[in-house]
Design a protein around this motif. Structure first.
Motif, short mmCIF file in Angstrom:
data_model
loop_
_atom_site.label_atom_id
_atom_site.label_comp_id
_atom_site.label_asym_id
_atom_site.label_seq_id
_atom_site.Cartn_x
_atom_site.Cartn_y
_atom_site.Cartn_z
N VAL A 155 8.40 -8.71 8.50
CA VAL A 155 7.17 -7.72 8.33
C VAL A 155 8.02 -6.52 7.71
O VAL A 155 7.43 -5.97 6.46
CB VAL A 155 6.59 -7.41 9.51
N VAL A 156 8.86 -6.14 8.22
CA VAL A 156 9.56 -4.84 7.56
C VAL A 156 10.27 -5.24 6.19
O VAL A 156 9.87 -4.26 5.25
CB VAL A 156 10.69 -4.31 8.55
N SER A 157 10.77 -6.25 5.89
CA SER A 157 11.33 -6.49 4.58
C SER A 157 10.15 -6.75 3.47
O SER A 157 10.19 -6.29 2.63
CB SER A 157 12.23 -7.98 4.75
N ALA A 158 9.10 -7.36 4.02
CA ALA A 158 7.90 -7.63 3.25
C ALA A 158 7.18 -6.12 2.84
O ALA A 158 6.73 -6.10 1.80
CB ALA A 158 6.69 -8.60 4.01
N TRP A 159 7.28 -5.26 3.90
CA TRP A 159 7.00 -3.84 3.69
C TRP A 159 7.56 -3.28 2.41
O TRP A 159 7.07 -2.50 1.31
CB TRP A 159 6.62 -3.19 4.73
N LYS A 160 8.78 -3.47 2.47
CA LYS A 160 9.69 -2.61 1.41
C LYS A 160 9.55 -3.24 0.13
O LYS A 160 10.01 -2.64 -0.72
CB LYS A 160 11.06 -2.80 1.91
#
Length: 400
Positions: A393-398
């Protein structure tokens, strides 16, 4: 047991949802809605936003008419309950027998010493919102002090600032909403107030109100007096269950009604509780939980309808979702952060503050807060419904 008489105490979103749901499910027995608020049923979230701003006519927040559900409306307060004889007593003198009783009686706002007083407001009912709106018209570009930095206090601050009113927001905790969101996320969210010209005073417990018949200010425990033309108090609520004392209905220390994962009170399942009054058992957490949010009341209402009309019991899943409109943007919280969660924050540049917070325990995403970032919220929703982990999720947000 045949169910011919259903009585619902509370005509807000939970109670009205049960009434409509029962009729939609084919229930043909008698139906009674009990609520002392003459304006009910209506939706509460717009009270501190669109209705307070004057953008919406009160008719727009109506949840329907009891006549639509073939329900008898009692504009009265419940005063006592006999669960053995299955009779509810009202302050009008009426006694309502029931086969099933739904406790959807909501909550009462907590107050400060010296209330009620002209110029001091809570925002719980439509009448409260309209009185505050009139007072904001009266003070023009004057000074408003809001005691309590939770969602309602923040929404009133946002609405008042849009009207050009000077706002001081006072919070006893060092950072508003830190108990719910944790310090890191709450500190990010608090910056929205500064961005929009609100004076935020954290770690500032209130000693009392200042003034004679009408309020002129708020005194803090450190001796500081904040001048005020009007005051809004948003320091939380408590379940509206005082009338259940001595009834045998199990209550927690705060007055919440203890019920199982089916929202049922007791093994015979003749009484149910939903919304702000219900402390339901959450099998995943292994404890009872009380949640004061709109989506929770709606979900529990659907569970109760299933329990009454059968044949299978519904189960409340505690899938929590909270949203708020602040300063022209949207704040959304999915899931329930816990104090020991790890926190990852992703920020985006732009004309408006925009960020997302992932709460996780190891690789498991447990909750997400998004501010002015709908795509990040959609990503978190998909992750919590599927196998994606917090790092994903964090990677997708970035990449958004």
């Amino acid at each position: 047991m045949r169910v011919d008489r259903v009585v619902i105490v509370g005509a807000s979103v939970g109670g009205s949802r049960v009434a409509a749901g029962l009729r939609d499910a084919g229930y043909t027995g008698s139906l009674a809605l009990v609520d002392p608020d003459p304006d009910a049923p209506y939706d509460r979230p717009p009270l501190s936003k669109q209705v307070l701003a004057g953008d919406w006519d009160p008719a727009r927040i109506s949840l329907g008419s009891p006549g639509q559900w073939e329900a008898r409306r009692h504009v009265a307060a419940a005063t006592s309950l006999d669960p053995v004889g299955r009779v509810l007593r009202l302050d009008s003198g009426e006694e309502l027998p029931y086969d099933r009783l739904v406790l959807a009686c909501g909550a009462l706002p907590r107050t400060l010493p010296g209330m009620p007083r002209p110029g001091v407001h809570v925002v719980r009912t439509l009448a409260d919102s309209l009185r505050l709106r009139d007072d904001l018209d009266r003070i023009g570009s004057g000074k408003l002090v809001i005691v309590g930095g939770g969602f309602v206090g923040a929404e009133v601050a946002s609405t008042a600032r849009a009207r050009g009113i000077g706002v001081t927001l006072v919070e006893a905790a060092a950072i508003p909403l830190s108990g719910l969101l944790g310090d890191a996320a709450a500190a990010e969210l608090a910056l929205l107030h500064a961005d929009n010209g609100v004076r935020l005073l954290g770690g500032a417990p209130v000693a009392g109100l200042v003034g004679g018949r009408e309020v002129t200010g708020v005194r803090l425990q450190d001796g500081t007096t904040l001048p005020a033309d009007a005051v809004v108090v948003g320091v939380g609520v408590r379940p509206a269950t005082d009338w259940l004392a001595g009834s045998g209905i199990p209550l927690d220390a705060d007055g919440g009604v203890l019920c199982d994962e089916h929202c049922a009170v007791g093994a015979d399942r003749t009484v149910y509780a939903i919304g702000d009054v219900a402390r339901c058992h959450d099998p995943r957490l292994g404890r009872h939980v009380r949640v004061e949010h709109w989506t929770n009341a709606v979900e529990q209402a659907d569970v109760v309808v299933a329990g009454i009309v059968g044949p299978e019991l519904g189960v409340h899943r505690h899938e929590r979702f909270v949203w708020s409109d602040l300063y022209g943007g949207k704040v959304a919280l999915l899931g329930c952060p816990e104090p020991d969660d790890e926190v990852s924050v992703v920020r985006r540049d732009g004309p408006r503050r925009r960020f997302a917070v992932a709460y996780h325990r190891g690789s498991r995403l447990c909750a997400a807060l998004t501010v002015n970032w709908p795509k990040a919220l959609m990503t978190a929703r998909r992750a919590m419904a599927g196998p994606a982990g917090a790092d994903d999720v964090v990677s997708a947000w970035k990449e958004l």
